[in-house]
Write a protein that holds these residues in place. Sequence first.
Motif, mmCIF file in Angstrom:
data_model
loop_
_atom_site.group_PDB
_atom_site.id
_atom_site.type_symbol
_atom_site.label_atom_id
_atom_site.label_comp_id
_atom_site.label_asym_id
_atom_site.label_seq_id
_atom_site.Cartn_x
_atom_site.Cartn_y
_atom_site.Cartn_z
ATOM 1 N N TYR A 286 15.249 -38.112 -37.503
ATOM 2 C CA TYR A 286 14.914 -38.641 -36.205
ATOM 3 C C TYR A 286 14.332 -37.514 -35.198
ATOM 4 N N GLU A 287 13.365 -37.633 -34.389
ATOM 5 C CA GLU A 287 13.095 -36.734 -33.515
ATOM 6 C C GLU A 287 13.517 -37.265 -32.094
ATOM 7 N N VAL A 288 14.330 -36.759 -31.407
ATOM 8 C CA VAL A 288 15.120 -37.064 -30.132
ATOM 9 C C VAL A 288 14.663 -36.462 -29.276
ATOM 10 N N ALA A 289 13.881 -36.932 -28.235
ATOM 11 C CA ALA A 289 13.243 -36.527 -26.981
ATOM 12 C C ALA A 289 13.837 -36.856 -25.848
ATOM 13 N N PRO A 290 14.925 -36.215 -25.348
ATOM 14 C CA PRO A 290 15.577 -36.907 -23.974
ATOM 15 C C PRO A 290 14.900 -36.153 -22.959
ATOM 16 N N VAL A 291 14.942 -36.930 -21.833
ATOM 17 C CA VAL A 291 14.030 -36.497 -20.522
ATOM 18 C C VAL A 291 15.012 -36.870 -19.311
ATOM 19 N N ALA A 292 15.034 -36.015 -18.524
ATOM 20 C CA ALA A 292 15.864 -36.055 -17.160
ATOM 21 C C ALA A 292 14.693 -36.288 -16.219
ATOM 22 N N GLN A 293 14.466 -37.662 -15.441
ATOM 23 C CA GLN A 293 13.416 -38.024 -14.684
ATOM 24 C C GLN A 293 14.264 -37.787 -13.327
#
Length: 71
Positions: free
Chosen positions: A10-17
Amino acid sequence: MNSHLRYKGYEVAPVAQRLPNGLFAANLTIEKTASNHEQAYSFDALDYFFDEEHALAYAFRWGRMWIDNHQ
């Protein structure tokens, strides 16, 4: 700050908004990369943090647990 990581196919793309109140929302997109039929899942505001790095780490940890429970 955005980063993409691979975990068990899996490609895991965390983002802190960053939010108007100064907190960071931990958001996450998980995409299956090993199959011909790509499938993506998005999760918004898993939790809120004072620090951007903590939001990213939490989203990635949450994503790994989600993947482990859905294999």
